[in-house]
Design an enzyme around this catalytic site. Structure first.
Site, PDB file in Angstrom:
ATOM      1  N   ASN A  18      -4.889   4.135  18.983  1.00 50.24           N
ATOM      2  CA  ASN A  18      -6.262   3.684  18.720  1.00 50.24           C
ATOM      3  C   ASN A  18      -7.241   4.779  19.137  1.00 50.24           C
ATOM      4  O   ASN A  18      -7.229   5.204  20.276  1.00 50.24           O
ATOM      5  CB  ASN A  18      -6.544   2.386  19.479  1.00 50.24           C
ATOM      6  CG  ASN A  18      -7.709   1.637  18.863  1.00 50.24           C
ATOM      7  OD1 ASN A  18      -8.710   2.234  18.494  1.00 50.24           O
ATOM      8  ND2 ASN A  18      -7.564   0.333  18.736  1.00 50.24           N
ATOM      9  N   GLY A  32       0.021  -0.986  17.016  1.00 46.44           N
ATOM     10  CA  GLY A  32       0.268   0.007  18.069  1.00 46.44           C
ATOM     11  C   GLY A  32      -0.570  -0.289  19.297  1.00 46.44           C
ATOM     12  O   GLY A  32      -0.104  -0.138  20.434  1.00 46.44           O
ATOM     13  N   THR A  33      -1.793  -0.747  19.077  1.00 41.17           N
ATOM     14  CA  THR A  33      -2.676  -1.052  20.213  1.00 41.17           C
ATOM     15  C   THR A  33      -2.170  -2.273  20.982  1.00 41.17           C
ATOM     16  O   THR A  33      -2.182  -2.285  22.218  1.00 41.17           O
ATOM     17  CB  THR A  33      -4.113  -1.308  19.705  1.00 41.17           C
ATOM     18  OG1 THR A  33      -4.521  -0.152  18.985  1.00 41.17           O
ATOM     19  CG2 THR A  33      -5.077  -1.566  20.844  1.00 41.17           C
ATOM     20  N   HIS A  79      -5.800  -7.772  12.371  1.00 41.17           N
ATOM     21  CA  HIS A  79      -6.046  -6.629  11.493  1.00 41.17           C
ATOM     22  C   HIS A  79      -6.153  -7.074  10.036  1.00 41.17           C
ATOM     23  O   HIS A  79      -5.740  -8.183   9.692  1.00 41.17           O
ATOM     24  CB  HIS A  79      -4.911  -5.600  11.623  1.00 41.17           C
ATOM     25  CG  HIS A  79      -5.004  -4.771  12.878  1.00 41.17           C
ATOM     26  ND1 HIS A  79      -4.565  -5.235  14.091  1.00 41.17           N
ATOM     27  CD2 HIS A  79      -5.501  -3.534  13.098  1.00 41.17           C
ATOM     28  CE1 HIS A  79      -4.783  -4.307  15.020  1.00 41.17           C
ATOM     29  NE2 HIS A  79      -5.349  -3.268  14.438  1.00 41.17           N
ATOM     30  N   LYS A 104      -2.146  -3.865   6.588  1.00 45.38           N
ATOM     31  CA  LYS A 104      -1.454  -3.169   7.674  1.00 45.38           C
ATOM     32  C   LYS A 104       0.051  -3.399   7.564  1.00 45.38           C
ATOM     33  O   LYS A 104       0.498  -4.521   7.326  1.00 45.38           O
ATOM     34  CB  LYS A 104      -1.981  -3.676   9.026  1.00 45.38           C
ATOM     35  CG  LYS A 104      -1.423  -2.902  10.203  1.00 45.38           C
ATOM     36  CD  LYS A 104      -2.175  -3.197  11.482  1.00 45.38           C
ATOM     37  CE  LYS A 104      -1.557  -2.495  12.661  1.00 45.38           C
ATOM     38  NZ  LYS A 104      -1.455  -1.037  12.500  1.00 45.38           N
TER      39      LYS A 104
HETATM   40  P1  NAP Z   1      -4.130   3.724   3.920  1.00 47.28           P
HETATM   41  O1  NAP Z   1      -5.502   3.463   3.374  1.00 47.28           O
HETATM   42  O2  NAP Z   1      -2.964   3.055   3.261  1.00 47.28           O
HETATM   43  O3  NAP Z   1      -3.911   5.305   3.896  1.00 47.28           O
HETATM   44  C1  NAP Z   1      -2.683   5.942   4.044  1.00 47.28           C
HETATM   45  C2  NAP Z   1      -2.656   7.093   3.065  1.00 47.28           C
HETATM   46  O4  NAP Z   1      -1.514   7.902   3.319  1.00 47.28           O
HETATM   47  C3  NAP Z   1      -2.552   6.603   1.602  1.00 47.28           C
HETATM   48  O5  NAP Z   1      -3.517   7.260   0.814  1.00 47.28           O
HETATM   49  C4  NAP Z   1      -1.129   7.010   1.200  1.00 47.28           C
HETATM   50  O6  NAP Z   1      -1.015   7.316  -0.154  1.00 47.28           O
HETATM   51  C5  NAP Z   1      -0.974   8.248   2.053  1.00 47.28           C
HETATM   52  N1  NAP Z   1       0.415   8.651   2.196  1.00 47.28           N
HETATM   53  C6  NAP Z   1       1.543   7.903   2.151  1.00 47.28           C
HETATM   54  N2  NAP Z   1       2.634   8.671   2.296  1.00 47.28           N
HETATM   55  C7  NAP Z   1       2.184   9.937   2.425  1.00 47.28           C
HETATM   56  C8  NAP Z   1       2.824  11.204   2.579  1.00 47.28           C
HETATM   57  N3  NAP Z   1       4.155  11.299   2.616  1.00 47.28           N
HETATM   58  N4  NAP Z   1       2.041  12.294   2.685  1.00 47.28           N
HETATM   59  C9  NAP Z   1       0.715  12.222   2.635  1.00 47.28           C
HETATM   60  N5  NAP Z   1       0.035  11.060   2.442  1.00 47.28           N
HETATM   61  C10 NAP Z   1       0.778   9.936   2.360  1.00 47.28           C
HETATM   62  O7  NAP Z   1      -4.062   3.344   5.461  1.00 47.28           O
HETATM   63  P2  NAP Z   1      -5.198   3.511   6.577  1.00 47.28           P
HETATM   64  O8  NAP Z   1      -5.867   2.208   6.806  1.00 47.28           O
HETATM   65  O9  NAP Z   1      -6.018   4.714   6.293  1.00 47.28           O
HETATM   66  O10 NAP Z   1      -4.281   3.778   7.856  1.00 47.28           O
HETATM   67  C11 NAP Z   1      -3.428   4.900   7.942  1.00 47.28           C
HETATM   68  C12 NAP Z   1      -2.652   4.805   9.250  1.00 47.28           C
HETATM   69  O11 NAP Z   1      -3.562   4.901  10.355  1.00 47.28           O
HETATM   70  C13 NAP Z   1      -1.898   3.475   9.448  1.00 47.28           C
HETATM   71  O12 NAP Z   1      -0.678   3.728  10.123  1.00 47.28           O
HETATM   72  C14 NAP Z   1      -2.818   2.678  10.357  1.00 47.28           C
HETATM   73  O13 NAP Z   1      -2.111   1.735  11.146  1.00 47.28           O
HETATM   74  C15 NAP Z   1      -3.368   3.785  11.217  1.00 47.28           C
HETATM   75  N6  NAP Z   1      -4.653   3.508  11.873  1.00 47.28           N
HETATM   76  C16 NAP Z   1      -4.832   4.088  13.073  1.00 47.28           C
HETATM   77  C17 NAP Z   1      -6.030   3.931  13.737  1.00 47.28           C
HETATM   78  C18 NAP Z   1      -6.213   4.606  15.058  1.00 47.28           C
HETATM   79  O14 NAP Z   1      -7.287   4.460  15.670  1.00 47.28           O
HETATM   80  N7  NAP Z   1      -5.230   5.343  15.543  1.00 47.28           N
HETATM   81  C19 NAP Z   1      -7.049   3.161  13.167  1.00 47.28           C
HETATM   82  C20 NAP Z   1      -6.832   2.592  11.902  1.00 47.28           C
HETATM   83  C21 NAP Z   1      -5.624   2.793  11.258  1.00 47.28           C
HETATM   84  P3  NAP Z   1      -0.943   6.138  -1.279  1.00 47.28           P
HETATM   85  O15 NAP Z   1      -2.340   5.600  -1.340  1.00 47.28           O
HETATM   86  O16 NAP Z   1      -0.545   6.834  -2.530  1.00 47.28           O
HETATM   87  O17 NAP Z   1       0.064   5.148  -0.784  1.00 47.28           O
END
Ligand code: NAP
EC number: 1.17.1.8
Length: 264
Positions: A126, A164-165, A154, A158
């Site tokens: 997070n 993870g949090t 969420h 997701k």
């Molecule tokens: P999302 O909108 O689904 O974005 C993920 C992106 O990654 C999509 O565009 C997907 O492509 C792409 N992708 C998939 N496989 C890939 C690869 N091999 N190489 C490069 N790109 C690839 O999801 P999101 O909401 O942005 O979240 C992304 C991640 O961050 C999740 O794991 C989520 O749990 C996490 N997250 C973390 C935080 C934090 O604070 N740490 C906060 C929010 C979310 P496609 O669209 O073609 O499938």
């Protein structure tokens, strides 16, 4: 100037991160890592302004050869993040990872690799500072209230549960809480999953609904009292100051850091 590449730039978090890096005058966005759209630019996706002519690569080694990033921000999916992080460290690129879903074994292996490579690696389940404080306050409260239930909520796209949090909160609480099975010793689920996931005797409940972003309540029950610690991320902008902080911080580190709470 810190040279940054972003994996997952087309995604919800990735798009925010692209704007954050481009607007930051200490950073330069040099490339995007995708699994498709090789030999195009971010502008070609139609998701960004036409002057975002950052090249897209589908191979990290090739990306590194051409653009030599200092940092790889990963905001992709649990299926690919481990491979990306391992390959980045092997190539000498410092990963800043927001993607969740690592196993304990994977984290242990990456910790060893970061040490061997003498490269910083930050994995932050997070990036929102308020969420980090929520976890720290929950750990403090657990010293006095060992009966705890975590409810994480969420958006319904997701992939992993618990979040993870949620898991990290439980792990931090575990460090100070006297282990115990909560609830009635003879309690029985008449419908599977009703009591949520059991982590060291405390329960984690995962809510998935459209409209939500990232929210968590930690409930502490005591004799005649209830303490609730709650954090809400209403939009993905809430994560971006943490992302920028980690990009700068990872340049000064030589080990793997799991969780922003170990930095702030
Ligand atoms: P999302 O909108 O689904 O974005 C993920 C992106 O990654 C999509 O565009 C997907 O492509 C792409 N992708 C998939 N496989 C890939 C690869 N091999 N190489 C490069 N790109 C690839 O999801 P999101 O909401 O942005 O979240 C992304 C991640 O961050 C999740 O794991 C989520 O749990 C996490 N997250 C973390 C935080 C934090 O604070 N740490 C906060 C929010 C979310 P496609 O669209 O073609 O499938």
């Amino acid at each position: 100037m810190i040279k940054v590449a972003i994996a997952g730039a087309r995604g919800k978090m990735g798009q925010e991160a692209v704007h954050t890096v481009i607007k930051n005058d200490k950073m330069m966005l040099v490339a995007a890592l995708d699994y498709k759209n090789a030999n195009t630019t971010l502008a070609d996706t139609g998701l960004f302004p036409t002057d975002y002519t950052v090249p897209v690569y589908t191979d990290l080694a090739e990306l590194n050869e051409a653009t030599a990033p200092d940092v790889l921000i990963d905001l992709t999916s649990p299926e690919v993040v481990y491979t990306h992080t391992k390959q980045a460290l092997t190539l000498g690129i410092r990963p800043v990872v927001g993607t969740t879903g690592f196993t304990d074994e994977q984290l242990a292996e990456l910790t060893t690799l970061a040490q061997q490579q003498k490269r910083g690696c930050i994995i932050a389940p997070n990036f929102a500072v308020g969420a980090i404080l929520m976890m720290k306050f929950a750990k403090e409260a657990a010293r006095f209230f060992p009966d705890v239930e975590i409810i994480e909520m969420h958006h319904d796209q997701k992939l992993d549960a618990p979040s993870g949090t949620g898991l990290k909160t439980a792990q931090m609480i575990q460090e100070v809480r006297t282990a115990k099975e909560q609830g009635h010793p003879n309690e029985k689920e008449t419908y599977a999953g009703a009591r949520g996931a059991n982590f060291d005797g405390m329960h984690i409940h995962s809510v998935r609904l459209p409209g939500l972003v990232a929210h968590q309540q930690v409930l502490f029950g005591g004799d005649g009292q209830l303490l609730t610690i709650r954090h809400d991320s209403f939009n993905r902008g809430s994560f971006m100051s943490g992302v920028a902080y980690c990009v700068e911080e990872v340049m000064t580190q030589q080990t793997l850091i799991y969780g922003l709470e170990n930095l702030i």
